[in-house]
Scaffold this motif. Structure first.
Motif: not given
Length: 493
Positions: A400, A440, A443-444, A446-447, A483-484, A486-487, A490
């Motif tokens: 992550r 995590d 999220g790392s 996803a972009t 974090q939520k 961001r998810l 994305n």
């Protein structure tokens, strides 16, 4: 503004003093050049305190002039501080004006410096930093650097071997052989980083015939130096570089290289297993066992950790870049069954240990890449009796934090494919902490993830939501709001 003005004024004075004919002034001014750049880099990283447009050209021309003026002691100081210059200005060094000023004097110094000169280690490090900064602009120097580096490394490997066999008859040049070899091999790694696959014709052109390639011969010798962990570490790095740029060269010599990588991984596995036997399987004290200095052969030393990290990286590059053409040997399932157990054992033991972060990341990226080329690794995992649940949380915790790069994408794809196979087969439920760590990882990447990878990750998450509701609710409920969000943005979660 005043701080910037003062630094630039000081730098101007330093550059004026460097060409002095007085040796003590030369030494002080040259050392001060490195110091001021280190201050600018370490303490003022977000400020452009050195006016590059005003000073870069002058710094380079001043250093270039001093290369032809200074004598031995101050040449060593100059090379050490030019390394700092190259690191500070980075790719700007590769500009036509800078390289035009540097190439003639640094090429002359490179060719004039004897193999037993005390200047050589500093010069090697300087050239390595220049490669990292100038990248493809190193092409005019590539052949002479490559040829000389291979000759030097081979010479010192032979000298090192003779010293081990007949210590009383060894030559003493005042240079530590192991340190020298590491520096020289690192220069080759820097040259590969700079030139990439364009080095392949040069490498093959150096062969006397057939597949008798001096670079590969040198790597074989370095990897078999069981008395010098640092030398093997540097050699593994070059194996990774060659595998990423000229994979056929490694594949033509695959078996002995793969055997040395496996031996390094199994050495660490054996050390961990021995620790578990001594402690009854209690891992509570493991952090005190990692990264200690010499003195206890049962401990994982810093040098062992670093060497194994490079070995893992080398194998990862081989796995990701190997070519299935022209009858070239490849590493496949029948070989991975030997590599997987030591990888999983080590990952679970070291993940979370700050002194072994690089090793954990490299092993997890390697593991993910193996699963990727194995289509999820279901058959492979079954053959060695390993489930993804055996390493999932350790894997996620390590990966992550890895910077998003193409090899991380491959590793995540392999892990996802393996996880999908487990979910389809009704594998064991994950603890909430493992699900959170997996989020995590999602999220790392996803972009930058492609649409198909996003879809695959979302499918895994949907399975957690529907089939492991209790664990999912605990993981999501304890997840941070940032974090939520961001998810949600994305990934639509």
């Amino acid at each position: 503004a005043q701080r910037k003005t003062n630094l630039n004024r000081y730098l101007n004075a330093i550059l004026t003093l460097m060409p002095s004919t007085t040796k003590s002034v030369q030494e002080s001014a040259t050392s001060s050049l490195g110091e001021i750049l280190q201050v600018a880099s370490n303490y003022l990283p977000d400020e452009q305190v050195i006016d590059e447009s005003a000073f870069l050209g002058r710094i380079i021309t001043t250093c270039a002039g001093c290369l032809g003026q200074y004598q031995l002691k101050n040449l060593m100081t100059l090379c050490e501080n030019m390394e700092i210059v190259f690191q500070y200005f980075g790719m700007s060094i590769g500009g036509e004006d800078c390289m035009g000023a540097l190439i003639p004097p640094i090429s002359k110094l490179w060719n004039d410096t004897a193999n037993n000169s005390p200047l050589l280690p500093s010069l090697l490090e300087c050239m390595s930093a220049l490669c990292s900064a100038a990248k493809s602009s190193m092409e005019p120097l590539a052949k002479e650097i490559f040829d000389r580096a291979i000759t030097l490394i081979t010479h010192y490997l032979n000298k090192h071997r003779n010293t081990q066999q007949q210590p009383s008859q060894s030559e003493d040049y005042g240079i530590d052989d192991d340190d020298f070899l590491v520096t020289a091999i690192d220069l080759l790694s820097g040259l590969f980083d700079a030139m990439g696959s364009s080095l392949e014709p040069l490498i093959r052109g150096s062969a006397s015939g057939g597949n008798d390639v001096p670079l590969i011969q040198m790597l074989h010798a370095a990897l078999h130096d069981d008395e010098a962990t640092a030398v093997r570490k540097a050699a593994f790095a070059v194996v990774g570089d060659v595998a990423g740029t000229c994979p056929a060269l490694i594949q033509q010599n695959l078996q002995p290289i793969a055997e040395k990588i496996l031996a390094q991984l199994q050495f660490v596995e054996a050390t961990i297993n021995d620790y578990h036997q001594r402690t009854g399987g209690d891992r509570g004290g493991k952090k005190s066992e990692i990264g200690k200095g010499a003195g206890n052969k049962d401990l994982l030393l810093d040098s062992d950790i670093a060497c194994t990290a490079n070995a893992a990286w080398a194998l990862s590059e081989i796995v990701a870049n190997q070519l299935d053409i022209e009858g070239l040997p490849t590493i496949g399932t029948e070989h991975f069954v030997y590599f997987l157990p030591p990888i999983v054992t080590t990952v679970n033991f070291i993940t979370g240990d700050t002194q072994a972060t690089n090793l954990a990341e490299n092993l997890c990226l390697l593991l993910g890449r193996i699963l990727h080329v194995e289509g999820g690794g279901g058959s492979l995992m079954g053959r060695v009796g390993i489930s993804i649940a055996d390493f999932a949380q350790s894997w996620c915790n390590a990966v992550r934090n890895v910077k998003t790069m193409s090899w991380k994408d491959d590793a995540v794809r392999g892990f996802i494919a393996c996880l999908q196979q487990q979910q389809q087969q009704g594998g064991p439920a994950w603890p909430p902490a493992a699900i959170a760590s997996f989020l995590d990882v999602v999220g790392s990447v996803a972009t930058s993830a492609s649409s198909d990878l996003k879809q695959a990750m979302k499918g895994v998450i949907t399975h957690f939501q529907q089939q492991q509701q209790q664990g999912w609710n605990q993981a999501w409920g304890g997840y941070g709001q940032a974090q939520k969000k961001r998810l949600q943005i994305n990934m639509g979660i």
